[in-house]
Design a protein around this motif. Structure first.
Motif, PDB file in Angstrom:
ATOM      1  N   LEU A  49       1.007  -1.263   0.011  1.00 48.63           N
ATOM      2  CA  LEU A  49       0.454   0.017   0.077  1.00 48.63           C
ATOM      3  C   LEU A  49       0.717   1.181   0.003  1.00 48.63           C
ATOM      4  N   LEU A  50       2.626   1.238   0.675  1.00 44.04           N
ATOM      5  CA  LEU A  50       2.917   2.791   0.804  1.00 44.04           C
ATOM      6  C   LEU A  50       3.598   2.157  -0.527  1.00 44.04           C
ATOM      7  N   ARG A  51       3.847   1.027  -1.342  1.00 41.79           N
ATOM      8  CA  ARG A  51       4.434   1.574  -2.768  1.00 41.79           C
ATOM      9  C   ARG A  51       3.364   2.443  -3.436  1.00 41.79           C
ATOM     10  N   MET A  52       2.185   1.818  -3.490  1.00 41.73           N
ATOM     11  CA  MET A  52       1.322   2.138  -4.036  1.00 41.73           C
ATOM     12  C   MET A  52       1.017   4.084  -4.309  1.00 41.73           C
ATOM     13  N   GLY A  53       1.726   4.727  -3.082  1.00 40.84           N
ATOM     14  CA  GLY A  53       1.416   6.121  -2.712  1.00 40.84           C
ATOM     15  C   GLY A  53       0.367   6.196  -1.263  1.00 40.84           C
ATOM     16  N   LEU A  54       0.162   5.604  -0.453  1.00 44.84           N
ATOM     17  CA  LEU A  54      -1.148   5.969   0.389  1.00 44.84           C
ATOM     18  C   LEU A  54      -0.033   6.418   1.045  1.00 44.84           C
ATOM     19  N   SER A  55      -0.788   6.592   2.758  1.00 47.30           N
ATOM     20  CA  SER A  55       0.409   7.270   3.814  1.00 47.30           C
ATOM     21  C   SER A  55       0.488   6.659   4.717  1.00 47.30           C
ATOM     22  N   PRO A  56       1.309   6.671   5.430  1.00 44.97           N
ATOM     23  CA  PRO A  56       0.771   5.280   6.729  1.00 44.97           C
ATOM     24  C   PRO A  56      -0.313   6.161   7.198  1.00 44.97           C
ATOM     25  N   THR A  57      -0.598   6.606   7.963  1.00 39.78           N
ATOM     26  CA  THR A  57      -1.320   7.278   8.592  1.00 39.78           C
ATOM     27  C   THR A  57      -2.777   6.354   7.646  1.00 39.78           C
ATOM     28  N   GLU A  58      -3.523   6.607   6.449  1.00 31.35           N
ATOM     29  CA  GLU A  58      -4.348   6.270   6.277  1.00 31.35           C
ATOM     30  C   GLU A  58      -4.253   4.655   5.682  1.00 31.35           C
ATOM     31  N   VAL A  59      -3.222   4.141   5.952  1.00 32.67           N
ATOM     32  CA  VAL A  59      -3.051   2.769   5.793  1.00 32.67           C
ATOM     33  C   VAL A  59      -3.733   1.794   7.890  1.00 32.67           C
ATOM     34  N   ILE A  60      -3.071   3.160   9.312  1.00 32.20           N
ATOM     35  CA  ILE A  60      -3.099   2.759   9.992  1.00 32.20           C
ATOM     36  C   ILE A  60      -4.753   2.868  10.290  1.00 32.20           C
ATOM     37  N   GLU A  61      -5.264   3.771   9.814  1.00 31.50           N
ATOM     38  CA  GLU A  61      -6.764   4.263  10.477  1.00 31.50           C
ATOM     39  C   GLU A  61      -7.751   3.141   9.267  1.00 31.50           C
ATOM     40  N   GLY A  62      -7.579   2.737   8.076  1.00 28.84           N
ATOM     41  CA  GLY A  62      -8.013   1.503   7.963  1.00 28.84           C
ATOM     42  C   GLY A  62      -7.780   0.245   8.574  1.00 28.84           C
ATOM     43  N   TYR A  63      -6.736   0.073   9.126  1.00 26.01           N
ATOM     44  CA  TYR A  63      -6.341  -1.542   9.714  1.00 26.01           C
ATOM     45  C   TYR A  63      -7.543  -1.411  10.834  1.00 26.01           C
TER      46      TYR A  63
END
Length: 536
Positions: free
Chosen positions: A117-131
């Motif tokens: 996801l990070l390599r796709m361009g999402l920020s760590p904050t967006e990944v954490i929010e989704g998790y």
């Protein structure tokens, strides 16, 4: 003239030897790779067919185990990001006692998919929010998957069914036998008056080399791997007094000097000590006590008088075991040699010296009722007995389907939930569902089964509404069955806390964007292969 190498502003603020990492490649990717490696290492040990790891620790003690908590503890992990996963594992171990590998594998899968996801361009904050959204949905769904409950904690068959899955993950093939004796030991310690009063410390383990696993048994009371001190080897309906001090001639608190002018004075002095000690032993015998338990040494003179008055003597070296023995006998440990009152005395139905294999043991057997039970483990090697002891330590009345059924149902529900969520967080929610597949996938890989075929079969069964369909590990194929009907279940709280701790660990690692490492403290290391003292 030496070439001057400029240092960064941040680096110049720190001591020489300090390290600083920042950015995606240096900090985030390093952390993700360390966590993934840790998860890949423990993944092959997951499930009944998981492989053992052989670990030799810093004092050259050998461990052969598939228990994730034991492996991680003895490896002494140093990487800071991997340590975050270790802390989550330790919290799971303290909270539940089981599901440690579940936490590591799930957290590792979450971080591995987060990298995509990070390599796709999402920020760590967006990944954490989704998790975190996915974890909340998973916990809500989990309560609807409960397939049973231990209604009566004094029913050995119900308790045995609840702990069977935990035992099978480490001792596959012996789970029926071991879960029965563990249940018997646990139920024996629950007081009839209080349903919830269960203390893990009341179930003790004594490992005695020899025979086989099926030679293990349960005793109500305690077993000590040492003999008795005196001549008396067996007592029934014993009245017991427990001393936390040595049973010997009393010593003065300060040093003193005694001036003896003749041989007669020397004889009188020795006789006086003997008379005092004999009077103390006689006073104990007059109270009706016929068993003395000492927390220290037993002097030769004291032993002579104890044998004279037909009093059995047992020495217990550990102060913790002495406290447990007091709970077992209903006695109070006295700090000095004195005759006990009726309230301070304990009782035991049968105390005897016996041999199990070639090991002399002293058994305190409470035939009718005891707050402490001991599981005597037999095994052909120390490593086998150590692993059985760890499986005993791992055992909420609620139960959910095991064998990957719960994980696939959660993945199905979370995947559907992600389609209803707007924004970029939906991609992270889908990856959370994909990460849950890592657990049944690990079960399949460790059993030599095609993982992709198994996952497809599980999803197909769950789409028809069979929420309890799990991996049928005994067929050797990618087949599924209703595992709840077969008694293959996991504890609800293992999954509940495992999901929370794994998600928190992954979120904590993803929130790190810079790493600062100070120069390690300490002087030069001692040269290897040389003696410390040159005079030797």
């Amino acid at each position: 003239m030496a070439l001057h190498i400029p240092r960064g502003v941040l680096q110049s603020m720190m001591k020489d030897g300090a390290k600083h990492f920042s950015g995606f490649d240096e900090a985030i990717l390093r952390n993700l790779n360390a966590a993934k490696e840790l998860a890949h290492m423990t993944r092959t040990s997951y499930g009944p067919n998981g492989m053992n790891k052989m670990i030799i620790n810093h004092i050259e003690k050998l461990f052969v185990s598939s228990d994730a908590a034991t492996m991680i503890k003895e490896m002494e992990i140093q990487h800071p990001a991997a340590k975050i996963l270790v802390y989550s594992l330790q919290m799971q171990e303290q909270e539940i006692g089981d599901g440690t590998n579940f936490v590591i594998i799930l957290a590792g899968a979450l971080l591995e998919l987060a990298e995509e996801l990070l390599r796709m361009g999402l920020s760590p904050t967006e990944v954490i929010e989704g998790y975190e959204m996915a974890c909340k949905k998973a916990i809500e769904t989990l309560s609807g998957l409960v397939c049973g409950k231990v209604a009566n904690v004094r029913d050995e068959s119900e308790v045995s069914a609840a702990i069977k899955a935990s035992v099978a993950s480490k001792q596959y093939g012996y789970e029926d036998f071991l879960s029965n004796i563990i249940a018997k030991a646990c139920v024996a310690t629950v007081a009839p008056s209080d349903r919830a009063l269960f203390n893990v410390d009341n179930v003790r383990v004594a490992k005695i080399l020899g025979s086989g696993v099926l030679g293990s048994r349960v005793l109500r009371g305690m077993v000590f791997k040492r003999g008795v001190e005196g001549e008396i080897k067996e007592l029934k309906n014993a009245k017991v007094v427990v001393y936390s001090c040595p049973v010997d001639v009393s010593q003065t608190e300060t040093k003193g000097t005694v001036l003896l002018k003749s041989a007669d004075e020397l004889l009188e002095f020795s006789k006086g000590e003997e008379n005092i000690l004999e009077n103390q032993i006689q006073a104990i015998a007059e109270t009706g006590c016929n068993l003395v338990v000492s927390g220290g040494k037993v002097g030769e003179m004291a032993l002579h008088f104890l044998n004279k008055y037909k009093i059995m003597v047992v020495r217990v070296m550990s102060k913790f075991d002495l406290r447990r023995l007091c709970r077992t006998l209903g006695a109070t440990a006295l700090p000095k040699i004195m005759p006990p009152t009726a309230d301070e005395c304990g009782s035991c139905d049968h105390v005897y010296l016996t041999e199990i294999g070639d090991t002399r043991v002293t058994v305190f057997d409470q035939v009718h009722e005891s707050v402490v039970s001991t599981i005597v483990i037999r095994g052909s090697s120390e490593n086998i007995m150590d692993d059985i002891e760890r499986s005993i330590d791992d055992g909420d009345p609620r139960l959910v389907p095991g064998a990957g059924a719960t994980e696939i149902e959660l993945a199905k529900e979370i995947s559907s939930y992600s389609e209803t969520c707007p924004g970029l967080a939906q991609y992270a929610i889908k990856k959370f569902a994909q990460a849950l597949e890592a657990l049944p996938r690990a079960l399949a890989e460790n059993s030599g089964v095609n993982a992709n075929e198994l996952i497809s079969n599980l999803y197909a069964a769950h789409q028809t509404g069979d929420k309890a369909s799990g991996f049928d590990i005994e067929t050797g194929k990618a087949s599924v069955k209703n595992v709840a009907e077969c008694g293959i279940v996991d504890l609800y709280l293992v999954k509940y806390w495992g999901l929370r701790f794994a998600t928190d660990a992954a979120a904590t690692v993803l929130r790190v964007d810079q790493i600062f490492m100070s120069k390690p403290a300490g002087g030069p290391k001692a040269p290897e292969g040389k003696k410390r003292d040159d005079d030797d």
